[in-house]
Design a protein around this motif. Structure first.
Motif, mmCIF file in Angstrom:
data_model
loop_
_atom_site.group_PDB
_atom_site.id
_atom_site.type_symbol
_atom_site.label_atom_id
_atom_site.label_comp_id
_atom_site.label_asym_id
_atom_site.label_seq_id
_atom_site.Cartn_x
_atom_site.Cartn_y
_atom_site.Cartn_z
ATOM 1 N N VAL A 109 0.824 -1.214 0.000
ATOM 2 C CA VAL A 109 0.000 0.000 0.000
ATOM 3 C C VAL A 109 0.853 1.257 0.000
ATOM 4 O O VAL A 109 0.628 2.167 -0.801
ATOM 5 C CB VAL A 109 -0.953 -0.001 1.214
ATOM 6 C CG1 VAL A 109 -1.693 1.314 1.295
ATOM 7 C CG2 VAL A 109 -1.939 -1.133 1.095
ATOM 8 N N VAL A 110 1.849 1.334 0.907
ATOM 9 C CA VAL A 110 2.596 2.584 1.015
ATOM 10 C C VAL A 110 3.821 2.614 0.101
ATOM 11 O O VAL A 110 4.617 3.526 0.179
ATOM 12 C CB VAL A 110 3.023 2.892 2.471
ATOM 13 C CG1 VAL A 110 1.831 3.121 3.337
ATOM 14 C CG2 VAL A 110 3.883 1.791 3.028
ATOM 15 N N ASN A 114 1.629 3.891 -4.766
ATOM 16 C CA ASN A 114 0.649 4.860 -4.282
ATOM 17 C C ASN A 114 1.267 6.149 -3.769
ATOM 18 O O ASN A 114 0.594 7.153 -3.676
ATOM 19 C CB ASN A 114 -0.184 4.236 -3.158
ATOM 20 C CG ASN A 114 -1.111 3.179 -3.677
ATOM 21 O OD1 ASN A 114 -1.831 3.401 -4.634
ATOM 22 N ND2 ASN A 114 -1.063 2.009 -3.065
ATOM 23 N N PHE A 115 2.561 6.088 -3.388
ATOM 24 C CA PHE A 115 3.195 7.280 -2.841
ATOM 25 C C PHE A 115 4.352 7.737 -3.718
ATOM 26 O O PHE A 115 5.262 8.392 -3.255
ATOM 27 C CB PHE A 115 3.697 7.016 -1.410
ATOM 28 C CG PHE A 115 2.733 7.440 -0.358
ATOM 29 C CD1 PHE A 115 2.246 8.729 -0.339
ATOM 30 C CD2 PHE A 115 2.311 6.557 0.624
ATOM 31 C CE1 PHE A 115 1.351 9.133 0.632
ATOM 32 C CE2 PHE A 115 1.417 6.958 1.600
ATOM 33 C CZ PHE A 115 0.930 8.243 1.603
ATOM 34 N N LYS A 119 2.449 10.730 -7.850
ATOM 35 C CA LYS A 119 1.228 10.930 -7.059
ATOM 36 C C LYS A 119 1.381 12.122 -6.119
ATOM 37 O O LYS A 119 0.497 12.941 -5.979
ATOM 38 C CB LYS A 119 0.935 9.679 -6.205
ATOM 39 C CG LYS A 119 0.811 8.411 -6.992
ATOM 40 C CD LYS A 119 -0.603 8.222 -7.479
ATOM 41 C CE LYS A 119 -0.686 6.886 -8.207
ATOM 42 N NZ LYS A 119 -1.974 6.686 -8.824
ATOM 43 N N VAL A 120 2.523 12.148 -5.427
ATOM 44 C CA VAL A 120 2.752 13.197 -4.436
ATOM 45 C C VAL A 120 3.915 14.048 -4.931
ATOM 46 O O VAL A 120 4.950 13.512 -5.326
ATOM 47 C CB VAL A 120 3.101 12.589 -3.061
ATOM 48 C CG1 VAL A 120 3.232 13.676 -2.020
ATOM 49 C CG2 VAL A 120 2.057 11.577 -2.642
ATOM 50 N N ILE B 179 -1.207 8.386 8.225
ATOM 51 C CA ILE B 179 -1.390 8.039 6.809
ATOM 52 C C ILE B 179 -2.363 9.019 6.154
ATOM 53 O O ILE B 179 -2.115 9.531 5.053
ATOM 54 C CB ILE B 179 -1.919 6.592 6.689
ATOM 55 C CG1 ILE B 179 -0.859 5.599 7.141
ATOM 56 C CG2 ILE B 179 -2.361 6.297 5.270
ATOM 57 C CD1 ILE B 179 0.265 5.394 6.179
ATOM 58 N N GLY B 182 -0.732 12.197 5.619
ATOM 59 C CA GLY B 182 0.136 12.120 4.444
ATOM 60 C C GLY B 182 -0.646 12.304 3.156
ATOM 61 O O GLY B 182 -0.164 12.921 2.207
ATOM 62 N N ALA B 183 -1.869 11.785 3.113
ATOM 63 C CA ALA B 183 -2.667 11.895 1.890
ATOM 64 C C ALA B 183 -3.289 13.278 1.768
ATOM 65 O O ALA B 183 -3.246 13.898 0.709
ATOM 66 C CB ALA B 183 -3.751 10.819 1.885
ATOM 67 N N GLU B 202 -8.557 8.817 -6.453
ATOM 68 C CA GLU B 202 -7.131 8.877 -6.780
ATOM 69 C C GLU B 202 -6.282 8.230 -5.703
ATOM 70 O O GLU B 202 -5.390 7.453 -5.993
ATOM 71 C CB GLU B 202 -6.706 10.334 -6.971
ATOM 72 C CG GLU B 202 -7.021 10.847 -8.363
ATOM 73 C CD GLU B 202 -6.648 12.299 -8.484
ATOM 74 O OE1 GLU B 202 -5.648 12.703 -7.881
ATOM 75 O OE2 GLU B 202 -7.378 13.026 -9.178
ATOM 76 N N MET B 203 -6.571 8.615 -4.458
ATOM 77 C CA MET B 203 -5.762 8.094 -3.356
ATOM 78 C C MET B 203 -6.570 7.054 -2.581
ATOM 79 O O MET B 203 -6.401 6.896 -1.380
ATOM 80 C CB MET B 203 -5.367 9.236 -2.418
ATOM 81 C CG MET B 203 -4.530 10.297 -3.041
ATOM 82 S SD MET B 203 -2.827 9.796 -3.249
ATOM 83 C CE MET B 203 -2.176 10.212 -1.651
ATOM 84 N N VAL B 205 -6.631 3.802 -2.187
ATOM 85 C CA VAL B 205 -5.984 2.746 -1.411
ATOM 86 C C VAL B 205 -5.396 3.329 -0.133
ATOM 87 O O VAL B 205 -5.542 2.768 0.953
ATOM 88 C CB VAL B 205 -4.900 2.061 -2.256
ATOM 89 C CG1 VAL B 205 -4.326 0.882 -1.518
ATOM 90 C CG2 VAL B 205 -5.471 1.641 -3.582
ATOM 91 N N ILE B 206 -4.752 4.485 -0.277
ATOM 92 C CA ILE B 206 -4.112 5.100 0.882
ATOM 93 C C ILE B 206 -5.137 5.484 1.939
ATOM 94 O O ILE B 206 -4.992 5.165 3.123
ATOM 95 C CB ILE B 206 -3.344 6.370 0.442
ATOM 96 C CG1 ILE B 206 -2.211 6.002 -0.507
ATOM 97 C CG2 ILE B 206 -2.828 7.128 1.645
ATOM 98 C CD1 ILE B 206 -1.084 5.286 0.134
ATOM 99 N N PHE B 209 -6.513 2.553 3.655
ATOM 100 C CA PHE B 209 -5.496 1.990 4.535
ATOM 101 C C PHE B 209 -5.463 2.753 5.863
ATOM 102 O O PHE B 209 -5.476 2.154 6.947
ATOM 103 C CB PHE B 209 -4.152 2.089 3.809
ATOM 104 C CG PHE B 209 -2.984 1.530 4.544
ATOM 105 C CD1 PHE B 209 -2.859 0.170 4.722
ATOM 106 C CD2 PHE B 209 -1.998 2.365 5.027
ATOM 107 C CE1 PHE B 209 -1.764 -0.349 5.383
ATOM 108 C CE2 PHE B 209 -0.900 1.849 5.687
ATOM 109 C CZ PHE B 209 -0.787 0.497 5.866
#
Lengths: 199, 478
Positions: A109-110, A114-115, A119-120, B179, B182-183, B202-203, B205-206, B209
């Protein structure tokens, strides 16, 4: 790969190694020393994130003060570790399995999927004259005053709890009071018993 | 940098409780043991004045202050009033036990007040940071209160278990919050909600989680299955007044925390947390009700009954509409009043050197004192959900809210488990009315305790006859 990334991976590996050793090492003194290592490496990671003030505080407060106290306490205590380790082998397979599954899931996941940078956005570094400490000081007593006060209350409760749980009232040492000693009279201490002389 | 002095007025009750707690802490040092009553009186006074202040600053509007970290709205005001009321009754009941067991210490009241402050902060939180700090303040006070009786081995064991599991739960909650931070890049619950409704998958899954960890942390604190293991041991091991304190008002605060986190902050993720809450609710009702049957200790039985009630509470929250939320709020207030009476009865029947925490200690209570037996009967009927007691309306409103969102199957499961649960509540009534008393020592208690526990029991009956007043209050405050 930039130098920062290499440094990050080196210290991250040391951090994970040290934290694992804290849990699995047999001797508690070594466990505390590994914890010191873990704090040290995480403070390095914080410096790389430009959080210098927090990193320095971590080293000064935790490594310098708290862990030294810990070390003293651990050395003073005489703990028999054999009962604590009972069942370690028995539960090890289940623990490792569950831990492994959770770790894999978290990584999925992380991870970069995703990160990632797509994305970021890449964080922008600060200018050379940027002072982390100054910025923290600016918001700590203004924007974050309310949580700061609550944190202070939490510390107060911790003090009350610690004192009320450990303070034992009453005298535990057997010392002598000189002022009582000098005022003792013969009659208080000596009892004269009349006995017949030997026949 | 612009900085404006925040508006302190909405937080006057918090500031007052904090100042008084510190003041009582210092005064208590200079009070002799025989005048310890003074500490108790000051604590009660603090709660009364705090209630007056809360009513005074109440405006009927949503007010944000301290950079939006603090919110004062209808829900927070109503819940705060109930927290004061329940804590005040809890202190009143505790006094008898504390004096009899030679345990009348100022720390109990001081830590209790700090716990109240933590609950108030949780109820009024509008940021992850304040939710977490309020929770820690409450938990830390509770850990210390459980351990306060140092020479009791069960209490120390309970405190240790509670502390370790509570720390793990806090860690889970913090991880989930970090988490989501963070998003979303913010800790403010309102901003998180608008961020989540703004981003479309978009996010996903995050955020899911992070949500999982937050729900796990919440479930730990509420005591929902499978995160319930600490509840029976802590309720059983802690001194009865501490169990009384721990099992009543903090449940209201935990409900408020769930509302703040899931509804104020994560409402856009409702589809995801709904499924999690349904699983937690069904498991809690099943394990709570079935395992409670096997208990011989009343404190342990009430602990499992708490777990079952938490399952019901979660059913209301998972509906995701205001009808369900107000039904849950009604339920948690009613639950707190009922368990206040239940643990109060244990204290009432206890005496110096004797703890009436086993079910057999209630044998033949009707012969010993018919009035107390009647109060206990009302409490047990209410917990089981027998009309016309208040507990019946609490269960009814939850089931109505389930049916209105067309979750009839869940309503059926809830009813089935309440029927199983009725068995162990009715068994206590059978023990009181149809069995011979073993212990015929007369029951002594203070006048104030007798009056308040009677009012406690009668209120559950009277409010059960006119439930609309409390229900309307809950509807208006959501």
């Amino acid at each position: 790969m930039g130098i920062e990334l290499i440094l990050f991976y080196i210290f991250a590996v040391i951090l994970i190694f040290a934290s694992t050793m804290v849990v699995i090492v047999r001797n508690p003194v070594f466990a505390v020393l590994f914890l010191v290592l873990a704090f040290f490496t995480s403070s390095v990671l914080w410096i790389m994130l430009e959080a210098e003030f927090l990193a320095i505080t971590l080293v000064l407060v935790y490594v310098g003060a708290v862990m030294v106290l810990f070390l003293f306490v651990v050395m003073m205590l005489d703990i028999n570790l054999a009962p604590l380790k009972e069942g370690f082998i028995k539960y090890l397979p289940v623990g490792v399995l569950v831990g492994f599954i959770i770790a894999v899931e978290i990584i999925l996941v992380v991870g970069p999927g995703n990160f990632g940078l797509d994305k970021v956005a890449d964080p922008v570094g600060h200018a050379a004259d940027y002072s982390n400490t100054k910025e923290l000081g600016r918001v700590l007593y203004t924007k974050y005053m309310y949580p700061f006060e609550i944190a202070a209350v939490i510390l107060l409760v911790a003090i009350i709890a610690a004192i009320s749980l450990t303070l034992r009232k009453g005298r535990q040492t057997k010392y002598i009071k000189p002022e009582d000693q000098v005022s003792v009279r013969k009659e208080d201490r000596i009892r004269i018993v009349k006995m017949k002389s030997g026949e | 940098m612009n900085f404006q002095i925040p508006d302190f007025v909405p937080a006057i009750p918090e500031i007052f409780v904090l100042s008084m707690a510190c003041l009582i802490l210092v005064i208590d040092l200079f009070v002799k043991q025989e005048n310890r009553f003074f500490t108790y009186l000051l604590s009660q006074l603090t709660l009364v004045v705090a209630a007056v202040l809360t009513l005074y600053v109440f405006s009927g509007k949503e007010i944000f202050t301290f950079e939006n970290m603090f919110v004062s709205d209808n829900m927070s005001s109503v819940l705060k009033i109930f927290i004061y009321l329940i804590t005040s009754i809890c202190f009143l009941y505790s006094r008898k036990y504390l004096i009899e067991q030679k345990f009348f210490r100022g720390e109990f009241f001081v830590l209790g007040l700090f716990g109240v402050l933590g609950m108030m902060i949780m109820v009024s939180a509008h940021s992850f940071l304040t939710v977490y700090l309020g929770l820690e303040l409450l938990s830390l006070s509770l850990y210390a209160m459980v351990a306060l009786r140092r020479d009791s081995i069960p209490a120390s064991e309970a405190a240790m278990k509670y502390f370790v599991l509570g720390a793990i739960a806090s860690g889970m909650l913090l991880y989930g919050m970090s988490i989501l931070y963070g998003a979303a890049g913010t800790l403010d619950l309102g901003e998180i909600a608008s961020y989540l409704s703004g981003q479309h998958g978009e996010m996903d899954v995050i955020t899911a989680f992070g949500l999982v960890f937050i729900v796990v942390g919440l479930a730990f604190k509420l005591g929902a299955v499978p995160f319930h293991m600490w509840i029976p041991d802590v309720y059983h091991g802690a001194p009865t007044p501490v169990t009384l304190y721990l099992g009543t008002a903090p449940k209201i605060a935990a409900f408020a925390m769930a509302m703040r986190l899931l509804v104020d902050g994560l409402q856009p993720l409702h589809g995801q947390w709904q499924d999690m809450l349904i699983i937690l609710a069904i498991l809690s009702m099943a394990i709570g009700n079935i395992v409670a049957i096997a208990q011989t200790n009343l404190k342990r039985m009430l602990a499992y009954s708490t777990i079952a009630h938490i399952g019901f509470l979660l059913l209301g929250i998972q509906t995701g509409n205001s009808e369900g939320y107000s039904a849950s709020m009604f339920y948690i207030i009613v639950y707190s009043l009922m368990s206040l009476g239940g643990f109060g009865m244990i204290i009432l029947l206890s005496r110096t050197g004797f703890e009436a925490d086993k079910i057999e200690d209630f044998k033949g209570l009707n012969d010993r004192n018919p009035w107390y037996a009647f109060i206990m009967l009302v409490l047990m009927f209410s917990m089981a959900g027998v009309p016309p007691t208040l507990g019946f309306y609490a269960k009814l409103s939850i089931i109505q809210s389930l049916i209105s969102v067309e979750m009839v199957w869940l309503a059926v499961i809830a009813v089935l488990f309440s029927i199983i649960g009725a068995f162990y509540y009715l068994r206590i009534i059978k023990t009181m009315y149809f069995e011979k008393a073993i212990d015929t020592t007369p029951i002594h208690s203070n006048f104030d305790m007798r009056v308040v526990i009677s009012i406690n029991g009668l209120a559950i009956l009277a409010l059960g006859l006119y439930p609309s007043a409390l229900m309307n209050l809950c509807i208006a405050s959501i």
